[in-house]
Motif scaffolding. Sequence first.
Motif, mmCIF file in Angstrom:
data_model
loop_
_atom_site.group_PDB
_atom_site.id
_atom_site.type_symbol
_atom_site.label_atom_id
_atom_site.label_comp_id
_atom_site.label_asym_id
_atom_site.label_seq_id
_atom_site.Cartn_x
_atom_site.Cartn_y
_atom_site.Cartn_z
ATOM 1 N N ARG A 75 0.832 -1.141 0.108
ATOM 2 C CA ARG A 75 -0.142 -0.032 0.061
ATOM 3 C C ARG A 75 0.861 1.262 0.024
ATOM 4 N NH1 ARG A 75 -4.167 -2.498 4.765
ATOM 5 N NH2 ARG A 75 -4.918 -3.920 3.411
ATOM 6 N N VAL A 76 0.438 2.216 -0.789
ATOM 7 C CA VAL A 76 1.279 3.539 -0.950
ATOM 8 C C VAL A 76 0.307 4.595 -0.914
ATOM 9 C CG1 VAL A 76 3.129 2.531 -2.436
ATOM 10 C CG2 VAL A 76 1.253 3.355 -3.371
ATOM 11 N N ALA A 77 1.075 5.717 -0.493
ATOM 12 C CA ALA A 77 0.166 6.823 -0.253
ATOM 13 C C ALA A 77 -0.240 7.363 -1.715
ATOM 14 C CB ALA A 77 1.108 7.897 0.202
ATOM 15 N N THR A 78 -1.053 8.213 -1.847
ATOM 16 C CA THR A 78 -1.640 8.924 -3.017
ATOM 17 C C THR A 78 -1.321 10.504 -3.075
ATOM 18 O OG1 THR A 78 -3.124 7.493 -3.485
ATOM 19 C CG2 THR A 78 -3.603 9.509 -4.627
ATOM 20 N N ILE A 79 -0.559 11.080 -4.012
ATOM 21 C CA ILE A 79 -0.363 12.708 -3.978
ATOM 22 C C ILE A 79 -1.307 13.061 -5.076
ATOM 23 C CG2 ILE A 79 1.322 14.417 -4.548
ATOM 24 C CD1 ILE A 79 3.427 12.381 -3.929
ATOM 25 N N TYR A 112 -1.938 15.097 -0.255
ATOM 26 C CA TYR A 112 -1.599 13.735 -0.103
ATOM 27 C C TYR A 112 -2.614 13.049 0.749
ATOM 28 C CZ TYR A 112 0.885 14.234 4.259
ATOM 29 O OH TYR A 112 1.231 14.573 5.628
ATOM 30 N N PHE A 113 -2.838 11.729 0.549
ATOM 31 C CA PHE A 113 -3.365 11.007 1.670
ATOM 32 C C PHE A 113 -2.993 9.511 1.516
ATOM 33 C CE2 PHE A 113 -6.067 10.778 -2.358
ATOM 34 C CZ PHE A 113 -6.568 9.526 -2.412
ATOM 35 N N SER A 114 -3.379 8.587 2.224
ATOM 36 C CA SER A 114 -3.105 7.203 2.404
ATOM 37 C C SER A 114 -4.236 6.662 3.207
ATOM 38 C CB SER A 114 -1.764 6.926 2.889
ATOM 39 O OG SER A 114 -1.297 5.556 2.984
ATOM 40 N N GLU A 115 -4.941 5.756 2.442
ATOM 41 C CA GLU A 115 -6.136 5.192 3.116
ATOM 42 C C GLU A 115 -5.892 3.914 3.968
ATOM 43 O OE1 GLU A 115 -9.685 6.457 0.454
ATOM 44 O OE2 GLU A 115 -8.395 5.017 -0.306
ATOM 45 N N HIS A 116 -4.726 3.318 3.538
ATOM 46 C CA HIS A 116 -4.624 1.976 4.255
ATOM 47 C C HIS A 116 -3.115 1.827 4.914
ATOM 48 C CE1 HIS A 116 -7.781 0.573 1.656
ATOM 49 N NE2 HIS A 116 -7.367 1.103 0.944
ATOM 50 N N GLU A 117 -2.157 2.873 4.957
ATOM 51 C CA GLU A 117 -1.099 2.847 5.548
ATOM 52 C C GLU A 117 -0.731 4.210 6.212
ATOM 53 O OE1 GLU A 117 2.021 0.167 6.665
ATOM 54 O OE2 GLU A 117 0.484 -0.217 5.238
ATOM 55 N N LEU A 118 -0.009 4.239 7.285
ATOM 56 C CA LEU A 118 0.122 5.466 7.914
ATOM 57 C C LEU A 118 1.294 6.289 7.002
ATOM 58 C CD1 LEU A 118 0.260 4.411 11.434
ATOM 59 C CD2 LEU A 118 -1.574 5.631 10.400
ATOM 60 N N VAL A 119 1.271 7.434 6.951
ATOM 61 C CA VAL A 119 2.401 8.217 6.255
ATOM 62 C C VAL A 119 3.504 8.526 7.238
ATOM 63 C CG1 VAL A 119 2.965 10.467 5.200
ATOM 64 C CG2 VAL A 119 1.055 9.326 4.574
ATOM 65 N N GLN A 129 7.915 13.658 -2.452
ATOM 66 C CA GLN A 129 7.894 12.111 -2.323
ATOM 67 C C GLN A 129 7.233 12.131 -0.958
ATOM 68 O OE1 GLN A 129 11.914 10.784 -1.709
ATOM 69 N NE2 GLN A 129 12.130 10.161 -3.839
ATOM 70 N N VAL A 130 6.281 11.071 -0.872
ATOM 71 C CA VAL A 130 5.265 10.851 0.515
ATOM 72 C C VAL A 130 5.930 9.293 0.685
ATOM 73 C CG1 VAL A 130 3.136 10.577 1.308
ATOM 74 C CG2 VAL A 130 3.773 12.541 -0.099
ATOM 75 N N GLU A 131 6.433 9.090 2.094
ATOM 76 C CA GLU A 131 6.574 7.839 2.223
ATOM 77 C C GLU A 131 5.680 7.181 3.402
ATOM 78 O OE1 GLU A 131 10.661 5.353 4.174
ATOM 79 O OE2 GLU A 131 10.600 7.559 3.664
ATOM 80 N N GLY A 153 7.716 1.512 4.177
ATOM 81 C CA GLY A 153 8.606 1.769 3.464
ATOM 82 C C GLY A 153 8.502 2.347 1.975
ATOM 83 N N LEU A 154 7.237 2.261 1.644
ATOM 84 C CA LEU A 154 7.042 2.435 0.007
ATOM 85 C C LEU A 154 6.987 4.019 -0.060
ATOM 86 C CD1 LEU A 154 4.604 -0.531 -0.798
ATOM 87 C CD2 LEU A 154 7.304 -0.213 -1.349
ATOM 88 N N VAL A 155 7.367 4.646 -1.371
ATOM 89 C CA VAL A 155 7.366 5.949 -1.449
ATOM 90 C C VAL A 155 6.763 6.365 -2.738
ATOM 91 C CG1 VAL A 155 8.923 7.952 -2.099
ATOM 92 C CG2 VAL A 155 9.760 6.278 -0.378
ATOM 93 N N ARG A 156 5.763 7.049 -2.812
ATOM 94 C CA ARG A 156 5.111 7.507 -4.080
ATOM 95 C C ARG A 156 5.714 9.115 -4.372
ATOM 96 N NH1 ARG A 156 1.837 5.613 -7.606
ATOM 97 N NH2 ARG A 156 0.369 4.895 -6.031
ATOM 98 N N GLU A 157 5.844 9.297 -5.532
ATOM 99 C CA GLU A 157 6.453 10.398 -5.997
ATOM 100 C C GLU A 157 5.847 11.216 -7.072
ATOM 101 O OE1 GLU A 157 10.678 9.997 -8.453
ATOM 102 O OE2 GLU A 157 10.805 9.758 -6.272
ATOM 103 N N ARG A 158 5.911 12.489 -7.168
ATOM 104 C CA ARG A 158 5.322 13.216 -8.562
ATOM 105 C C ARG A 158 6.243 14.256 -8.573
ATOM 106 N NH1 ARG A 158 -0.720 14.488 -8.526
ATOM 107 N NH2 ARG A 158 -0.007 15.903 -10.222
ATOM 108 N N THR A 159 6.417 14.824 -10.030
ATOM 109 C CA THR A 159 7.541 15.831 -10.223
ATOM 110 C C THR A 159 6.846 17.134 -10.714
ATOM 111 O OG1 THR A 159 7.769 14.951 -12.552
ATOM 112 C CG2 THR A 159 9.292 14.009 -10.445
ATOM 113 N N ALA A 160 7.531 18.194 -10.855
ATOM 114 C CA ALA A 160 6.968 19.424 -11.518
ATOM 115 C C ALA A 160 8.204 20.130 -11.806
ATOM 116 C CB ALA A 160 6.113 20.247 -10.559
ATOM 117 N N ASN A 161 8.351 20.788 -12.858
ATOM 118 C CA ASN A 161 9.266 21.304 -13.507
ATOM 119 C C ASN A 161 9.289 23.249 -13.332
ATOM 120 O OD1 ASN A 161 10.682 19.138 -14.373
ATOM 121 N ND2 ASN A 161 9.614 19.251 -16.299
#
Length: 138
Positions: free
Chosen positions: A34-38, A60-67, A119-121, A125-133
């Motif tokens: 389970r990972v977080a959502t950005i 961000y949010f994470s419905e199943h795992e603590l951030v 990044q949201v961890e 130990g799983l990390v979700r990431e998004r990018t912007a320039n």
Amino acid sequence: MNIKASIAGLFVLIAFSLSSCFQEYDEGYELVGRVATISVFTLNPTSAPAGANGTATVRYFSEHELVTAYRLIQSVGGQRTEVVNVPVQNHNVEDSYQETLNFTVPNVAAGTTVTYIMQVETANGLVRERTANLTVTQ
């Protein structure tokens, strides 16, 4: 033969015939946890001179795992530098969170693209990431 037995037999026959209609296939990925959502990641501004101040907004949010943490990283030419790392305590899986982080545009040549990575961890130990320039101007 009674009518109930005939109908039951018909349903069994239909169930077997329908099960052969569906093919299993490999979706090309494996679920690892389970990972977080950005849901939102934006920069303001998206172009600025070196040394200027800016803000990065994340929701961000994470419905199943603590951030456990979120962090902002800047990347120039593949070289990553952590801008800020924020530990998270008391995360509630029923809530979404919005944060605004400050950054300074690095001292690089005009026309350079700086990639900001949010990044949201989670506790597993799983990390979700998004990018912007951001484009560096003169």
